[in-house]
Design a protein around this motif. Structure first.
Motif, PDB file in Angstrom:
ATOM      1  N   ILE A 191      51.999  52.672  36.485  1.00  0.00           N
ATOM      2  CA  ILE A 191      51.978  52.662  34.859  1.00  0.00           C
ATOM      3  C   ILE A 191      52.523  51.673  34.148  1.00  0.00           C
ATOM      4  O   ILE A 191      52.034  50.969  33.358  1.00  0.00           O
ATOM      5  CB  ILE A 191      52.385  54.125  34.348  1.00  0.00           C
ATOM      6  CG1 ILE A 191      51.542  55.263  35.109  1.00  0.00           C
ATOM      7  CG2 ILE A 191      52.039  54.409  32.819  1.00  0.00           C
ATOM      8  CD1 ILE A 191      52.231  56.604  34.925  1.00  0.00           C
ATOM      9  N   LEU A 192      53.933  51.260  34.338  1.00  0.00           N
ATOM     10  CA  LEU A 192      54.729  50.482  33.909  1.00  0.00           C
ATOM     11  C   LEU A 192      54.916  49.010  34.346  1.00  0.00           C
ATOM     12  O   LEU A 192      55.845  48.628  35.084  1.00  0.00           O
ATOM     13  CB  LEU A 192      56.118  51.083  33.487  1.00  0.00           C
ATOM     14  CG  LEU A 192      56.203  52.467  32.778  1.00  0.00           C
ATOM     15  CD1 LEU A 192      57.460  52.762  32.438  1.00  0.00           C
ATOM     16  CD2 LEU A 192      55.317  52.203  31.570  1.00  0.00           C
ATOM     17  N   SER A 193      53.873  48.459  34.613  1.00  0.00           N
ATOM     18  CA  SER A 193      53.745  47.104  35.368  1.00  0.00           C
ATOM     19  C   SER A 193      52.348  46.446  34.616  1.00  0.00           C
ATOM     20  O   SER A 193      51.706  47.115  33.739  1.00  0.00           O
ATOM     21  CB  SER A 193      53.514  47.263  36.752  1.00  0.00           C
ATOM     22  OG  SER A 193      52.243  48.011  37.160  1.00  0.00           O
ATOM     23  N   GLY A 194      52.036  45.231  35.046  1.00  0.00           N
ATOM     24  CA  GLY A 194      50.835  44.564  34.254  1.00  0.00           C
ATOM     25  C   GLY A 194      49.582  45.462  35.021  1.00  0.00           C
ATOM     26  O   GLY A 194      48.759  45.705  34.150  1.00  0.00           O
ATOM     27  N   PRO A 195      49.352  45.677  36.157  1.00  0.00           N
ATOM     28  CA  PRO A 195      48.262  46.475  36.662  1.00  0.00           C
ATOM     29  C   PRO A 195      48.416  47.959  35.977  1.00  0.00           C
ATOM     30  O   PRO A 195      47.367  48.338  35.496  1.00  0.00           O
ATOM     31  CB  PRO A 195      48.500  46.917  38.189  1.00  0.00           C
ATOM     32  CG  PRO A 195      48.879  45.298  38.530  1.00  0.00           C
ATOM     33  CD  PRO A 195      50.097  45.036  37.479  1.00  0.00           C
ATOM     34  N   GLY A 196      49.486  48.385  35.795  1.00  0.00           N
ATOM     35  CA  GLY A 196      49.727  49.798  35.075  1.00  0.00           C
ATOM     36  C   GLY A 196      49.125  49.764  33.712  1.00  0.00           C
ATOM     37  O   GLY A 196      48.546  50.642  33.367  1.00  0.00           O
ATOM     38  N   LEU A 197      49.525  48.826  32.872  1.00  0.00           N
ATOM     39  CA  LEU A 197      48.987  48.293  31.583  1.00  0.00           C
ATOM     40  C   LEU A 197      47.502  48.542  31.589  1.00  0.00           C
ATOM     41  O   LEU A 197      46.819  49.276  30.797  1.00  0.00           O
ATOM     42  CB  LEU A 197      49.440  47.283  30.881  1.00  0.00           C
ATOM     43  CG  LEU A 197      49.170  46.762  29.504  1.00  0.00           C
ATOM     44  CD1 LEU A 197      49.601  48.011  28.738  1.00  0.00           C
ATOM     45  CD2 LEU A 197      49.405  45.668  29.171  1.00  0.00           C
ATOM     46  N   ALA A 198      46.736  48.026  32.466  1.00  0.00           N
ATOM     47  CA  ALA A 198      45.258  48.033  32.606  1.00  0.00           C
ATOM     48  C   ALA A 198      44.871  49.454  32.768  1.00  0.00           C
ATOM     49  O   ALA A 198      44.001  49.951  32.288  1.00  0.00           O
ATOM     50  CB  ALA A 198      44.704  47.008  33.526  1.00  0.00           C
TER      51      ALA A 198
END
Length: 332
Positions: A191-198
């Motif tokens: 959730i709290l990463s670049g892919p997670g933001l998406a």
């Protein structure tokens, strides 16, 4: 221990940044920022970076990479490279080398950070203990601690980004129901990463009944910063609140009375959207131990090459750092 010129590098799942220090105490000289996926190995990327500098032949290297460190070896978590220290030493004809987990290196860099590269989110709070923690979302989510004992810095590496991460209220629970799982789990990193933001953006839009999104993190961040898209901005506000909550959890986990430092590739870009009072309120909302959390200083690292300065500091004064040198140095 480390002969000069000294090559330093920060290897992530997306980018690999290289710099060199020509003599002890000398300035950091950037060489190149390369795309990790464009090279078959770290050696190939290092040779490309060094080739841009002409006749430059380093004698030592201190590198950090985004993955768990097993002595002299790291398999990148979010890329295909396997980095083997002795193999690199042989390929580049190095006298010595050291390999660190990327956030272990971020932690070791904390004492070397310049004040002008930091933004205080908790004005007026001072460190009141030796232990600090640094965390930050990028391609993944890194977490590490640093403490000091007998005048030496001791790194506390972790894989804290892979802990489970749960919703706190009904609104978040609805988003979690729509949130894509990664390998069957909702982790902090998922959730709290670049892919997670998406992922978070898609889930939030699904719950709100809006149109689906194919935007990735860079586009979401860009649109939120530009004020062009209220939905992107709302997702970023939620993302920052969740980062604050996780940062508070890590402060409790490490007992980080010395402070929590926010780094990584995403948060410095989002600096204009960080509402310090709101961030700190989410960070410190930790009953029954809120009093501890409220006393922890929180600082945003704004210096882009912070970790490279830290690696250079290790090369300059390795005696200041308590490490398993015999197990981790590339040459006996």
């Amino acid at each position: 221990m480390f002969a000069y010129p000294l090559l330093v590098a920060d290897i992530g799942g997306t980018n690999a940044r290289f710099a060199v220090v020509m003599e002890p105490g000398g300035p950091l000289r950037p060489l190149a920022q390369l795309h990790t996926g464009s090279y078959a190995s770290l050696v190939a990327a290092a040779e490309a970076a060094l080739g841009r500098a002409g006749d430059l032949f380093p004698r030592s290297a201190i590198l950090c990479a985004a993955g768990p460190c097993d002595g002299r070896r790291i398999k990148l978590t979010n890329a295909t490279w396997t980095i083997d220290g002795p193999e690199i030493a042989d390929a580049l004809s190095l006298d010595q080398g050291l390999l660190l987990n990327d956030f272990e290196a971020q932690a070791l860099a904390l004492p070397a950070l310049p004040e002008h590269g930091l933004r205080d989110l908790t004005a007026g709070l001072a460190a009141h203990g030796p232990t600090r923690v640094v965390l930050g979302p990028g391609t993944g989510l890194g977490v590490a601690g640093l403490t000091e004992a007998a005048g030496r810095f001791v790194p506390l590496p972790s894989e804290g980004g892979h802990v489970d991460f749960a919703p706190m209220d009904a609104a978040e629970a609805a988003i979690w129901m729509a949130l894509e799982r990664v390998e069957g789990r909702h982790t902090a990193e998922s959730i709290l990463s670049g892919p997670g933001l998406a992922r978070l953006h898609r889930a939030r839009l699904a719950v709100a009944g809006g149109e689906s999104s194919t935007e990735e993190a860079p586009q979401i961040v860009e649109r939120a910063l530009a004020g062009q898209d209220g939905e992107c901005r709302e997702t970023v506000v939620l993302f920052l609140r969740l980062v604050a909550r996780f940062a508070g959890d890590m402060a409790l986990t490490f007992g980080a009375a010395g402070g929590v430092y926010l780094a990584g590739g995403i948060l410095p870009r989002l600096a204009p959207l960080i509402d310090a009072p709101a961030f700190v309120a989410a960070f410190a909302d930790k009953p029954p131990v809120a009093a501890f959390a409220k006393a922890v200083p929180v600082r945003l690292v704004t210096t882009p090459d912070a970790v490279l300065y830290g690696l250079a500091a290790i090369g300059r004064a390795p005696e200041r750092y308590a490490m398993e040198w015999e197990r981790r140095l590339w040459r006996p």
